[in-house]
Scaffold this motif. Structure first.
Motif, PDB file in Angstrom:
ATOM      1  N   LEU A 107       0.626  -1.032  -0.260  1.00 27.01           N
ATOM      2  CA  LEU A 107      -0.091  -0.501  -0.177  1.00 27.01           C
ATOM      3  C   LEU A 107       0.763   0.713  -0.174  1.00 27.01           C
ATOM      4  CD1 LEU A 107      -3.116   0.536  -0.158  1.00 27.01           C
ATOM      5  CD2 LEU A 107      -3.013   0.497   2.499  1.00 27.01           C
ATOM      6  N   LYS A 108       2.000   1.334   0.877  1.00 31.33           N
ATOM      7  CA  LYS A 108       2.615   2.011   0.961  1.00 31.33           C
ATOM      8  C   LYS A 108       3.410   2.737  -0.373  1.00 31.33           C
ATOM      9  CE  LYS A 108       6.896   1.851   2.807  1.00 31.33           C
ATOM     10  NZ  LYS A 108       7.998   1.405   3.886  1.00 31.33           N
ATOM     11  N   LYS A 109       3.932   1.534  -1.400  1.00 36.81           N
ATOM     12  CA  LYS A 109       4.699   1.486  -2.558  1.00 36.81           C
ATOM     13  C   LYS A 109       3.749   2.459  -3.825  1.00 36.81           C
ATOM     14  CE  LYS A 109       8.191  -2.191  -1.974  1.00 36.81           C
ATOM     15  NZ  LYS A 109       8.434  -3.104  -2.649  1.00 36.81           N
ATOM     16  N   GLU A 110       1.955   1.877  -3.517  1.00 36.38           N
ATOM     17  CA  GLU A 110       1.704   2.309  -4.110  1.00 36.38           C
ATOM     18  C   GLU A 110       1.204   3.506  -4.269  1.00 36.38           C
ATOM     19  OE1 GLU A 110      -0.412   0.982  -7.199  1.00 36.38           O
ATOM     20  OE2 GLU A 110       1.505  -0.836  -6.806  1.00 36.38           O
ATOM     21  N   PHE A 111       0.735   4.381  -3.115  1.00 36.33           N
ATOM     22  CA  PHE A 111       0.533   5.433  -2.978  1.00 36.33           C
ATOM     23  C   PHE A 111       1.775   6.435  -2.865  1.00 36.33           C
ATOM     24  CE2 PHE A 111      -2.602   4.241   1.557  1.00 36.33           C
ATOM     25  CZ  PHE A 111      -2.923   3.613   0.356  1.00 36.33           C
ATOM     26  N   LEU A 112       2.684   6.030  -2.968  1.00 37.67           N
ATOM     27  CA  LEU A 112       3.966   6.833  -3.399  1.00 37.67           C
ATOM     28  C   LEU A 112       3.786   6.905  -4.896  1.00 37.67           C
ATOM     29  CD1 LEU A 112       7.009   6.143  -1.207  1.00 37.67           C
ATOM     30  CD2 LEU A 112       6.061   8.054  -1.157  1.00 37.67           C
ATOM     31  N   LYS A 113       3.571   6.284  -5.494  1.00 34.83           N
ATOM     32  CA  LYS A 113       3.706   6.046  -7.058  1.00 34.83           C
ATOM     33  C   LYS A 113       2.577   6.705  -7.806  1.00 34.83           C
ATOM     34  CE  LYS A 113       5.406   1.205  -8.372  1.00 34.83           C
ATOM     35  NZ  LYS A 113       4.019  -0.288  -9.184  1.00 34.83           N
ATOM     36  N   MET A 114       1.843   7.433  -6.819  1.00 34.34           N
ATOM     37  CA  MET A 114       0.506   8.043  -6.827  1.00 34.34           C
ATOM     38  C   MET A 114       1.097   9.766  -6.381  1.00 34.34           C
ATOM     39  SD  MET A 114      -2.829   5.831  -5.861  1.00 34.34           S
ATOM     40  CE  MET A 114      -4.110   7.484  -6.231  1.00 34.34           C
ATOM     41  N   VAL A 115       2.231   9.863  -5.438  1.00 36.70           N
ATOM     42  CA  VAL A 115       1.927  10.543  -5.349  1.00 36.70           C
ATOM     43  C   VAL A 115       3.028  12.086  -6.370  1.00 36.70           C
ATOM     44  CG1 VAL A 115       3.311  12.128  -3.343  1.00 36.70           C
ATOM     45  CG2 VAL A 115       1.828  11.167  -2.602  1.00 36.70           C
ATOM     46  N   PHE A 116       3.973  10.495  -6.743  1.00 36.61           N
ATOM     47  CA  PHE A 116       5.151  11.073  -7.853  1.00 36.61           C
ATOM     48  C   PHE A 116       4.415  11.175  -9.500  1.00 36.61           C
ATOM     49  CE2 PHE A 116       7.993   8.918  -4.430  1.00 36.61           C
ATOM     50  CZ  PHE A 116       8.570   9.941  -4.018  1.00 36.61           C
ATOM     51  N   SER A 117       3.283  11.087  -9.634  1.00 35.51           N
ATOM     52  CA  SER A 117       2.774  11.179 -10.864  1.00 35.51           C
ATOM     53  C   SER A 117       2.266  12.174 -11.252  1.00 35.51           C
ATOM     54  CB  SER A 117       2.310   9.747 -11.618  1.00 35.51           C
ATOM     55  OG  SER A 117       1.137   8.770 -10.551  1.00 35.51           O
ATOM     56  N   ILE A 167      -6.504   1.897  -5.840  1.00 34.96           N
ATOM     57  CA  ILE A 167      -6.303   1.553  -4.583  1.00 34.96           C
ATOM     58  C   ILE A 167      -6.080   2.150  -2.968  1.00 34.96           C
ATOM     59  CG2 ILE A 167      -3.410   1.453  -4.500  1.00 34.96           C
ATOM     60  CD1 ILE A 167      -5.260  -1.833  -3.589  1.00 34.96           C
ATOM     61  N   LEU A 168      -5.538   3.930  -3.375  1.00 36.34           N
ATOM     62  CA  LEU A 168      -6.391   4.431  -2.623  1.00 36.34           C
ATOM     63  C   LEU A 168      -7.941   4.930  -2.037  1.00 36.34           C
ATOM     64  CD1 LEU A 168      -5.088   7.096  -0.682  1.00 36.34           C
ATOM     65  CD2 LEU A 168      -5.534   8.589  -2.583  1.00 36.34           C
TER      66      LEU A 168
END
Length: 326
Positions: A107-117, A167-168
């Protein structure tokens, strides 16, 4: 000599007038900043003004009680596999914040991807374009932070799209999350906003500290609301941790009932129990942000924080918001 009762009445009336003027000022500011008329219609002006004034009074805001349910929630998103609903909701109601949970690694990795994109960034406080602020594909996170610091970017704010199937969205509209929120808000609906803050250890002036919410303040966006903060980087004393004045969602001293910003010295002189939230990436906690709080200014390390807002009303603060039934 003027009667002491008359003096007190004048002081009280003056205080109420100041609160009304603050409410009007903040209503205009928020309406313009988020373009709320376009998102909600003209009646939003009256709705926000009512919230900003009447719900600035603790006895009115706290009139709506939480719903105590003695049950435990099974969790698939947090490392803590079980949430004690009764105990955890009660803690927020009593002191203003929850225990700290930890989201799982995927979940943490997916959230970081969303932030950076994310391209929906708040440029009102920046003189740069998106290409200069967004993380580049060939950068690691430390290189990205270093570039932002070189450009003297103290804070990046972005808004995440909850209308998309992500996922968020799954996380925020899951049974465990909405059951938790329903019991605190004691409402049948909730508006959900998802944003993020990237804060960097950059020397800034007082004006930027004010706009970066690095002075103590309290929020007043809904009649009742709950925030979920998620650290996506490790946060310690030097990394801009979140600070919260315990029990200030129930009671504030008179001078702090005005919707203003307050200095550290002012708050520390008037309150004893101030919680500092430190933790590894993935650390998550709920707060009632009607209480006094702030993000501490980063001194050494950068910080990425997800800021999730659950409000008990139908108000769109961004085009990315959603309204759900609880």
């Amino acid at each position: 000599m003027i009667n002491s009762k008359i003096i007190k009445m004048i002081q009280l009336l003056t205080h109420y007038v100041r609160r009304l003027l603050d409410s009007y000022r903040d209503t205009i500011r928020v309406i313009k900043h988020f373009d709320l008329i376009k998102l909600n219609g003209k009646l939003i002006i009256l709705k926000i003004l009512i919230i900003r004034f009447f719900y600035s009074f603790s006895f009115i805001r706290n009139f709506k009680k939480i719903s105590y349910k003695s049950e435990k929630l099974k969790s698939k998103f947090f490392l803590e596999k079980e949430i004690n609903l009764f105990k955890d909701i009660k803690q927020i109601d009593e002191i203003g914040y929850s225990k700290t949970y930890t989201i799982n690694e995927s979940l943490k990795k997916e959230f970081l991807k969303m932030v950076f994109s994310c391209k929906d960034l708040d440029f009102k406080k920046l003189n740069l374009d998106a290409s200069e602020i967004m993380k580049k594909n060939n950068e690691d996170i430390n290189q990205y932070f270093s570039r932002l610091k070189q450009k003297k970017v103290s804070k990046v704010i972005g808004y995440l799209d909850l209308k998309k199937d992500t996922i968020l969205r799954d996380f925020l509209t899951s049974n465990e999350m909405l059951t938790f929120v329903k019991n605190y808000l004691n409402s049948d609906i909730a508006s959900i906003t998802a944003s993020f803050f990237i804060s960097n250890p950059v020397t800034i002036g007082e004006k930027d500290k004010y706009s970066n919410a690095q002075y103590f303040h309290w929020d007043n966006d809904f009649k009742k609301f709950l925030k979920l903060y998620i650290y996506l980087t490790d946060v310690d004393h030097e990394s801009g941790p979140h600070l919260y004045v315990e029990k200030s969602h129930k009671f504030k001293k008179k001078e702090h009932r005005l919707c203003r910003l307050f200095s550290d010295s002012n708050i520390y002189q008037n309150y004893d129990n101030i919680k500092e939230f430190n933790g590894k990436a993935g650390s998550s906690f709920f707060v009632d942000s009607y209480g006094l709080h702030k993000g501490k200014e980063p001194k050494k390390n950068s910080r990425i924080l997800l800021n999730i807002h659950f409000g008990s009303d139908k108000i769109f603060y961004t085009p990315n918001d959603i309204i759900v039934k609880l």
